[in-house]
Scaffold this motif. Structure first.
Motif, PDB file in Angstrom:
ATOM      1  N   LEU A  14      69.551 105.584  59.033  1.00 55.62           N
ATOM      2  CA  LEU A  14      69.127 106.963  58.806  1.00 55.62           C
ATOM      3  C   LEU A  14      68.923 107.679  60.133  1.00 55.62           C
ATOM      4  O   LEU A  14      68.474 107.069  61.107  1.00 55.62           O
ATOM      5  CB  LEU A  14      67.815 106.992  58.008  1.00 55.62           C
ATOM      6  N   PHE A  15      69.226 108.982  60.143  1.00 56.86           N
ATOM      7  CA  PHE A  15      69.046 109.800  61.338  1.00 56.86           C
ATOM      8  C   PHE A  15      68.257 111.051  60.966  1.00 56.86           C
ATOM      9  O   PHE A  15      68.502 111.651  59.925  1.00 56.86           O
ATOM     10  CB  PHE A  15      70.398 110.222  61.926  1.00 56.86           C
ATOM     11  N   LEU A  26      67.064 101.854  61.334  1.00 58.10           N
ATOM     12  CA  LEU A  26      67.915 100.833  60.718  1.00 58.10           C
ATOM     13  C   LEU A  26      67.313 100.535  59.347  1.00 58.10           C
ATOM     14  O   LEU A  26      66.133 100.193  59.242  1.00 58.10           O
ATOM     15  CB  LEU A  26      67.963  99.578  61.581  1.00 58.10           C
ATOM     16  N   ASN A  27      68.115 100.632  58.305  1.00 60.32           N
ATOM     17  CA  ASN A  27      67.565 100.715  56.955  1.00 60.32           C
ATOM     18  C   ASN A  27      68.104  99.646  56.001  1.00 60.32           C
ATOM     19  O   ASN A  27      68.582  99.936  54.921  1.00 60.32           O
ATOM     20  CB  ASN A  27      67.851 102.120  56.394  1.00 60.32           C
ATOM     21  N   GLY A  38      79.578  99.523  59.600  1.00 63.78           N
ATOM     22  CA  GLY A  38      79.313 100.912  59.269  1.00 63.78           C
ATOM     23  C   GLY A  38      78.122 101.476  60.028  1.00 63.78           C
ATOM     24  O   GLY A  38      78.136 102.640  60.451  1.00 63.78           O
ATOM     25  N   MET A  39      77.097 100.668  60.218  1.00 63.79           N
ATOM     26  CA  MET A  39      75.925 101.099  60.977  1.00 63.79           C
ATOM     27  C   MET A  39      76.283 101.358  62.433  1.00 63.79           C
ATOM     28  O   MET A  39      75.838 102.341  63.041  1.00 63.79           O
ATOM     29  CB  MET A  39      74.821 100.049  60.876  1.00 63.79           C
ATOM     30  N   ALA A  40      77.095 100.480  63.002  1.00 62.86           N
ATOM     31  CA  ALA A  40      77.500 100.646  64.396  1.00 62.86           C
ATOM     32  C   ALA A  40      78.313 101.918  64.579  1.00 62.86           C
ATOM     33  O   ALA A  40      78.119 102.668  65.549  1.00 62.86           O
ATOM     34  CB  ALA A  40      78.296  99.431  64.863  1.00 62.86           C
ATOM     35  N   VAL A  41      79.225 102.190  63.658  1.00 60.59           N
ATOM     36  CA  VAL A  41      80.035 103.408  63.726  1.00 60.59           C
ATOM     37  C   VAL A  41      79.146 104.639  63.665  1.00 60.59           C
ATOM     38  O   VAL A  41      79.285 105.588  64.450  1.00 60.59           O
ATOM     39  CB  VAL A  41      81.071 103.436  62.580  1.00 60.59           C
ATOM     40  N   GLY A  63      63.124  99.877  63.114  1.00 57.91           N
ATOM     41  CA  GLY A  63      63.621  99.249  61.904  1.00 57.91           C
ATOM     42  C   GLY A  63      62.751  99.527  60.700  1.00 57.91           C
ATOM     43  O   GLY A  63      61.526  99.627  60.810  1.00 57.91           O
ATOM     44  N   ALA A  64      63.377  99.661  59.536  1.00 59.30           N
ATOM     45  CA  ALA A  64      62.632  99.824  58.289  1.00 59.30           C
ATOM     46  C   ALA A  64      61.958  98.512  57.901  1.00 59.30           C
ATOM     47  O   ALA A  64      62.437  97.426  58.212  1.00 59.30           O
ATOM     48  CB  ALA A  64      63.578 100.283  57.182  1.00 59.30           C
TER      49      ALA A  64
END
Length: 357
Positions: A14-15, A26-27, A38-41, A63-64
């Motif tokens: 999330l941003f 980071l979720n 996908g998170m890295a992209v 982190g969540a």
């Protein structure tokens, strides 16, 4: 920070903007926020945009959930990709490593809350940052030799800069270290009790990042690694893993226990990790990542990485069958092959000077 936390049904990362603060959450709390492709992209794209956005003065990554910032890359996905003979892992690294380089060069304060577990890829998205915060709950590690791999995400460069031979000890044993040890290893900068992180995050919305973190920081406990530095520096001298283990065994006590730990790791990974640490000194972050990519592709096609993940994560029998099974059987020529150029497969990142780290 609770209003930034999501559920597993939401996006994996999330941003949001809060004042002049860009917040990355980071979720994937159920997976201890393990990093996916996908998170890295998404992170690479958002950080690139924020770097040019005058309304964003500081970036925060956390982190969540309560378990940690990030438990590393999604190694089950890597295992499946290797079984299928696929290319997804290499593609993941082609995004993750530029992300690590961007963080190391980031033009604005990049604050990482290294609370709870911070392993492997989690180190890559935090320890390259300019302001790295640990807590009493922090457990940091580059445990790759346990799964038949070597430290990557720029971890070899980070550990090569740790005091004396402490980084070599951390890399070969793959130990989970506390926050005080992370400070000693130069993987972090400030100690802030976890209960104060939400208030610090609020302060970062409007205050100068360094000043805010200093205001919330406290004196960290003493590092166990620092207290053991005499035998660590003496035992981990040189470039020969067999000789290092001989010295550790002869020293006895904690050193002998370290030898037992290393003996359980992949012999190939231990020798390649040691060589990686020695070769990385003096390299830029981009050159270090290119070397790690070279080595990583060789591990994808070798037996130990697949076997290590199987034993530790998939079947969980904790009984990997390494090939070859002993350090003595891993020859210098075997190690050298991991560093051979990749030709048109090389990871080419534009190298700059100086590093942030």
């Amino acid at each position: 920070m609770n209003d930034a936390l999501g559920t597993e049904n939401e996006a994996e990362v999330l941003f949001e903007r809060r004042g002049h603060l860009g917040v990355i959450t980071l979720n994937r709390p159920k997976a201890v926020n393990a990093l996916t492709a996908g998170m890295a992209v998404a992170m690479l794209q958002q950080l690139t945009e924020w770097a040019e956005d005058d309304a964003v003065a500081t970036v925060l990554v956390h982190g969540a959930g309560e378990r940690g910032l990030c438990a590393g890359g999604d190694i089950v996905a890597i295992y499946r990709d290797m079984l299928a003979g696929g290319t997804e892992t290499a593609k993941f690294w082609q995004t993750e490593y530029p992300l690590n380089a961007l963080i190391a060069r980031y033009p604005k304060p990049y604050v990482a809350f290294m609370d709870g577990l911070v392993l492997g890829g989690g180190v890559g998205i935090s320890a390259h940052g300019s302001i790295r915060v640990i807590t009493e709950r922090t457990r940091v590690g580059m445990p790759e030799t346990t799964i038949g791999f070597v430290p990557d995400v720029g971890g070899t460069l980070l550990l090569s800069r740790s005091p004396g031979k402490s980084g070599t000890h951390a890399a070969l044993t793959g130990a989970h270290l506390n926050g005080a040890d992370a400070l000693f290893l130069a993987l972090a900068d400030h100690y802030v009790p976890s209960e104060r992180l939400p208030d610090l995050a609020v302060a970062l919305e409007s205050e100068d990042a360094e000043a805010a973190v200093v205001r919330f920081s406290e004196k960290a406990p003493r590092s166990n690694l620092e207290e053991q530095r005499n035998w660590i520096d003496a035992c981990y001298l040189g470039d020969d893993a067999d000789e290092i283990l001989d010295r550790l065994r002869a020293t006895g006590g904690a050193a002998a226990l370290a030898a037992q730990t290393i003996e359980a790791k992949s012999p190939t990974a231990v020798k390649v990790a040691l060589e990686s640490l020695r070769r990385v000194k003096g390299l830029t972050i981009e050159e270090a990542l290119a070397q790690e990519y070279r080595v990583g592709l060789r591990f994808l096609s070798g037996p130990d990485f697949l076997e290590g993940i199987r034993a530790q994560v998939v079947d969980k029998d904790r009984n990997p069958q390494w090939n070859p099974p002993t350090l003595h059987e891993v020859q210098a020529a075997d190690v050298e092959r991991y560093f051979a150029p990749l030709g048109d497969q090389e990871l080419n990142l534009q190298s700059k000077e100086p590093n942030n780290v």
